[in-house]
Design a protein around this motif. Structure first.
Motif, PDB file in Angstrom:
ATOM      1  N   ASN A 192       0.841  -1.193   0.000  1.00 59.36           N
ATOM      2  CA  ASN A 192       0.000   0.000   0.000  1.00 59.36           C
ATOM      3  C   ASN A 192       0.883   1.252   0.000  1.00 59.36           C
ATOM      4  O   ASN A 192       1.514   1.570   1.011  1.00 59.36           O
ATOM      5  CB  ASN A 192      -0.916   0.000   1.231  1.00 59.36           C
ATOM      6  N   PRO A 193       0.925   1.972  -1.115  1.00 62.93           N
ATOM      7  CA  PRO A 193       1.741   3.194  -1.164  1.00 62.93           C
ATOM      8  C   PRO A 193       1.150   4.329  -0.334  1.00 62.93           C
ATOM      9  O   PRO A 193       1.790   5.371  -0.190  1.00 62.93           O
ATOM     10  CB  PRO A 193       1.759   3.537  -2.658  1.00 62.93           C
ATOM     11  N   TRP A 194      -0.065   4.137   0.183  1.00 66.84           N
ATOM     12  CA  TRP A 194      -0.689   5.105   1.091  1.00 66.84           C
ATOM     13  C   TRP A 194      -0.931   4.419   2.431  1.00 66.84           C
ATOM     14  O   TRP A 194      -2.069   4.094   2.790  1.00 66.84           O
ATOM     15  CB  TRP A 194      -2.017   5.612   0.509  1.00 66.84           C
ATOM     16  N   PRO A 195       0.123   4.176   3.216  1.00 66.37           N
ATOM     17  CA  PRO A 195      -0.008   3.376   4.435  1.00 66.37           C
ATOM     18  C   PRO A 195      -0.950   3.969   5.471  1.00 66.37           C
ATOM     19  O   PRO A 195      -1.426   3.257   6.363  1.00 66.37           O
ATOM     20  CB  PRO A 195       1.427   3.302   4.972  1.00 66.37           C
ATOM     21  N   ASN A 196      -1.235   5.256   5.366  1.00 66.06           N
ATOM     22  CA  ASN A 196      -2.150   5.870   6.323  1.00 66.06           C
ATOM     23  C   ASN A 196      -3.588   5.909   5.826  1.00 66.06           C
ATOM     24  O   ASN A 196      -4.478   6.356   6.546  1.00 66.06           O
ATOM     25  CB  ASN A 196      -1.666   7.281   6.672  1.00 66.06           C
ATOM     26  N   THR A 197      -3.809   5.466   4.586  1.00 71.30           N
ATOM     27  CA  THR A 197      -5.175   5.278   4.100  1.00 71.30           C
ATOM     28  C   THR A 197      -5.501   3.807   4.256  1.00 71.30           C
ATOM     29  O   THR A 197      -5.279   2.999   3.365  1.00 71.30           O
ATOM     30  CB  THR A 197      -5.327   5.715   2.631  1.00 71.30           C
ATOM     31  N   THR A 198      -5.980   3.470   5.444  1.00 72.64           N
ATOM     32  CA  THR A 198      -6.189   2.057   5.781  1.00 72.64           C
ATOM     33  C   THR A 198      -7.629   1.630   5.539  1.00 72.64           C
ATOM     34  O   THR A 198      -8.545   2.450   5.530  1.00 72.64           O
ATOM     35  CB  THR A 198      -5.847   1.798   7.257  1.00 72.64           C
ATOM     36  N   TRP A 199      -7.779   0.332   5.347  1.00 71.13           N
ATOM     37  CA  TRP A 199      -9.095  -0.302   5.407  1.00 71.13           C
ATOM     38  C   TRP A 199      -9.061  -1.121   6.690  1.00 71.13           C
ATOM     39  O   TRP A 199      -8.495  -2.203   6.737  1.00 71.13           O
ATOM     40  CB  TRP A 199      -9.332  -1.195   4.189  1.00 71.13           C
ATOM     41  N   PHE A 200      -9.685  -0.594   7.718  1.00 70.35           N
ATOM     42  CA  PHE A 200      -9.592  -1.169   9.057  1.00 70.35           C
ATOM     43  C   PHE A 200     -10.689  -2.204   9.283  1.00 70.35           C
ATOM     44  O   PHE A 200     -11.862  -1.943   9.031  1.00 70.35           O
ATOM     45  CB  PHE A 200      -9.674  -0.038  10.089  1.00 70.35           C
ATOM     46  N   ASP A 201     -10.308  -3.369   9.768  1.00 73.86           N
ATOM     47  CA  ASP A 201     -11.251  -4.449  10.050  1.00 73.86           C
ATOM     48  C   ASP A 201     -11.889  -4.207  11.417  1.00 73.86           C
ATOM     49  O   ASP A 201     -11.297  -4.499  12.456  1.00 73.86           O
ATOM     50  CB  ASP A 201     -10.526  -5.788  10.025  1.00 73.86           C
ATOM     51  N   VAL A 202     -13.110  -3.681  11.421  1.00 68.66           N
ATOM     52  CA  VAL A 202     -13.775  -3.360  12.693  1.00 68.66           C
ATOM     53  C   VAL A 202     -14.097  -4.600  13.512  1.00 68.66           C
ATOM     54  O   VAL A 202     -14.374  -4.496  14.707  1.00 68.66           O
ATOM     55  CB  VAL A 202     -15.068  -2.541  12.459  1.00 68.66           C
ATOM     56  N   ALA A 203     -14.053  -5.772  12.896  1.00 65.84           N
ATOM     57  CA  ALA A 203     -14.279  -7.007  13.657  1.00 65.84           C
ATOM     58  C   ALA A 203     -13.216  -7.190  14.732  1.00 65.84           C
ATOM     59  O   ALA A 203     -13.473  -7.835  15.762  1.00 65.84           O
ATOM     60  CB  ALA A 203     -14.306  -8.212  12.724  1.00 65.84           C
ATOM     61  N   THR A 204     -12.026  -6.620  14.533  1.00 63.44           N
ATOM     62  CA  THR A 204     -10.948  -6.768  15.502  1.00 63.44           C
ATOM     63  C   THR A 204     -11.196  -5.962  16.770  1.00 63.44           C
ATOM     64  O   THR A 204     -10.501  -6.162  17.769  1.00 63.44           O
ATOM     65  CB  THR A 204      -9.600  -6.347  14.894  1.00 63.44           C
ATOM     66  N   ILE A 205     -12.168  -5.044  16.748  1.00 62.82           N
ATOM     67  CA  ILE A 205     -12.506  -4.294  17.963  1.00 62.82           C
ATOM     68  C   ILE A 205     -13.863  -4.732  18.494  1.00 62.82           C
ATOM     69  O   ILE A 205     -14.502  -4.021  19.273  1.00 62.82           O
ATOM     70  CB  ILE A 205     -12.480  -2.773  17.729  1.00 62.82           C
ATOM     71  N   GLY A 206     -14.322  -5.910  18.055  1.00 59.36           N
ATOM     72  CA  GLY A 206     -15.521  -6.494  18.624  1.00 59.36           C
ATOM     73  C   GLY A 206     -16.821  -6.189  17.918  1.00 59.36           C
ATOM     74  O   GLY A 206     -17.894  -6.513  18.435  1.00 59.36           O
ATOM     75  N   VAL A 207     -16.753  -5.565  16.727  1.00 60.57           N
ATOM     76  CA  VAL A 207     -17.979  -5.308  15.969  1.00 60.57           C
ATOM     77  C   VAL A 207     -18.399  -6.609  15.297  1.00 60.57           C
ATOM     78  O   VAL A 207     -17.678  -7.143  14.449  1.00 60.57           O
ATOM     79  CB  VAL A 207     -17.773  -4.204  14.915  1.00 60.57           C
ATOM     80  N   THR A 208     -19.558  -7.123  15.679  1.00 57.41           N
ATOM     81  CA  THR A 208     -20.012  -8.416  15.163  1.00 57.41           C
ATOM     82  C   THR A 208     -21.320  -8.309  14.384  1.00 57.41           C
ATOM     83  O   THR A 208     -21.889  -9.334  14.001  1.00 57.41           O
ATOM     84  CB  THR A 208     -20.202  -9.413  16.323  1.00 57.41           C
ATOM     85  N   SER A 209     -21.782  -7.103  14.152  1.00 56.08           N
ATOM     86  CA  SER A 209     -23.037  -6.916  13.417  1.00 56.08           C
ATOM     87  C   SER A 209     -22.954  -7.581  12.045  1.00 56.08           C
ATOM     88  O   SER A 209     -22.064  -7.281  11.246  1.00 56.08           O
ATOM     89  CB  SER A 209     -23.313  -5.418  13.245  1.00 56.08           C
ATOM     90  N   SER A 210     -23.872  -8.485  11.764  1.00 62.03           N
ATOM     91  CA  SER A 210     -23.857  -9.204  10.492  1.00 62.03           C
ATOM     92  C   SER A 210     -24.062  -8.246   9.314  1.00 62.03           C
ATOM     93  O   SER A 210     -23.487  -8.450   8.247  1.00 62.03           O
ATOM     94  CB  SER A 210     -24.933 -10.291  10.475  1.00 62.03           C
ATOM     95  N   SER A 211     -24.842  -7.194   9.520  1.00 67.96           N
ATOM     96  CA  SER A 211     -25.093  -6.242   8.431  1.00 67.96           C
ATOM     97  C   SER A 211     -23.825  -5.467   8.089  1.00 67.96           C
ATOM     98  O   SER A 211     -23.528  -5.226   6.911  1.00 67.96           O
ATOM     99  CB  SER A 211     -26.218  -5.275   8.808  1.00 67.96           C
ATOM    100  N   VAL A 212     -23.042  -5.101   9.118  1.00 69.69           N
ATOM    101  CA  VAL A 212     -21.791  -4.371   8.882  1.00 69.69           C
ATOM    102  C   VAL A 212     -20.764  -5.266   8.200  1.00 69.69           C
ATOM    103  O   VAL A 212     -20.116  -4.877   7.215  1.00 69.69           O
ATOM    104  CB  VAL A 212     -21.217  -3.821  10.204  1.00 69.69           C
ATOM    105  N   LEU A 213     -20.593  -6.484   8.721  1.00 67.02           N
ATOM    106  CA  LEU A 213     -19.610  -7.396   8.142  1.00 67.02           C
ATOM    107  C   LEU A 213     -20.001  -7.810   6.724  1.00 67.02           C
ATOM    108  O   LEU A 213     -19.130  -7.976   5.862  1.00 67.02           O
ATOM    109  CB  LEU A 213     -19.448  -8.622   9.042  1.00 67.02           C
ATOM    110  N   SER A 214     -21.280  -7.943   6.470  1.00 69.38           N
ATOM    111  CA  SER A 214     -21.736  -8.240   5.109  1.00 69.38           C
ATOM    112  C   SER A 214     -21.473  -7.054   4.178  1.00 69.38           C
ATOM    113  O   SER A 214     -21.109  -7.236   3.016  1.00 69.38           O
ATOM    114  CB  SER A 214     -23.226  -8.587   5.104  1.00 69.38           C
TER     115      SER A 214
END
Length: 318
Positions: free
Chosen positions: A121-143
């Motif tokens: 990633n040539p833009w290391p500060n433009t991340t796609w953060f996996d919210v599941a790692t902070i406990g977000v388990t909403s099926s609608s969000v993960l879908s």
């Protein structure tokens, strides 16, 4: 063909550094945990075949290549790895039905694709953060994240490598265009996860924040851990609370500026990308300097409360 642990380990060691996306041992375990016993043997055969195909991508290059050719080879290898990864998921999808199995495949796809993006990633500060790692388990969000990745992961890969190659070739226009398209995708992604961000998790979405902390958290732990002076502890806590309030406001101001520039100008001010916005960049530098000054002032205020022994401890452990 049975599941050969030794073969698995040797392949994993050889591919992790260079082949992305990849279903590694941990991701395989996620799938295995959701399998019925009768499907496990078939899964092992499919996975063994997948590993052999991935391993075939790891052919060493004896000839010297230019930086541009190397980036092109990296891109082509990632494209092939992605094709194999998609084919692997398609093959195992039909093994069994059920929400649990579909969720496991969704999890593997999300983690593998986000890991691949982080690796190149040539833009290391433009991340796609996996919210599941902070406990977000909403099926609608993960879908929603899964749908986003299926739709945009290939385009994002193409632009990441397009920017790398354009920078090597000195093609500023091509690099700027790739950055703009990348920021447009980030805007879509950010709308999915933004409702679940907190001040405590912002550093995952904006890694740059970690550089502005100035070791304040570590200093707080050192000074309060085992401190039996009740009055001194109260004074130290008050200073840290004041710092937290001022620091948080400045961080939010900084992020607001970064978001505005990504959305409206297609530029990531926090990464060494291609787009140029001197006024906004100067504003980021000024805000960062203000945050740095807040940290210094906080430390100096605390130091005035400390004994000589505590100052030495802070210097040794800080």
């Amino acid at each position: 063909m049975g599941y050969d642990v030794n073969m698995f380990c040797s392949v994993v060691l050889s591919v992790l550094a260079n082949v992305q996306p990849f279903c590694d041992k941990q991701l395989y375990s996620t799938l295995d945990a959701s399998l019925t016993k009768e499907n496990r043997f078939v899964m092992e055969m499919i996975y063994d075949e997948y590993l052999e195909e991935i391993h075939a991508l790891e052919t060493s290059q004896d000839e010297l290549v230019s930086p541009v050719q190397f980036a092109q080879e990296q891109r082509d290898k990632e494209i092939q790895a992605d094709i194999l990864f998609d084919a692997f998921l398609d093959s195992i999808l039909i093994l069994q039905d059920g929400v649990e199995w579909n969720n496991a495949i969704q999890t593997v796809r999300r983690r593998a694709l986000l890991s691949a993006r982080k690796a190149h990633n040539p833009w290391p500060n433009t991340t796609w953060f996996d919210v599941a790692t902070i406990g977000v388990t909403s099926s609608s969000v993960l879908s929603a994240l899964d749908t986003f990745l299926v739709q945009f992961a290939d385009d994002d890969r193409d632009d990441r490598f397009a920017a790398k190659i354009a920078k090597l070739q000195g093609n500023q226009e091509a690099c700027v265009n790739a950055e703009r398209r990348t920021m447009e995708r980030w805007v879509i992604f950010n709308k999915i996860i933004e409702p679940y961000e907190t001040i405590q998790t912002l550093s995952y979405s904006y890694p740059y924040i970690e550089k502005t902390n100035g070791g304040i958290g570590r200093t707080k732990f050192i000074l309060l851990d085992g401190n039996s002076d009740v009055e001194q502890k109260k004074s130290i806590v008050r200073i840290f609370e004041l710092h937290a309030a001022v620091y948080e406001k400045n961080i939010l101001d900084l992020i607001s500026l970064v978001k505005h520039t990504r959305i409206n100008e297609g530029i990531d001010l926090l990464s060494n990308g291609c787009g140029i916005s001197s006024k906004a960049k100067n504003a980021v530098l000024q805000k960062t300097a203000e945050i740095h000054e807040i940290n210094i002032t906080t430390i100096k205020s605390i130091q005035q409360l400390l004994t000589e022994e505590q100052l030495q401890k802070l210097e040794q452990e800080g």
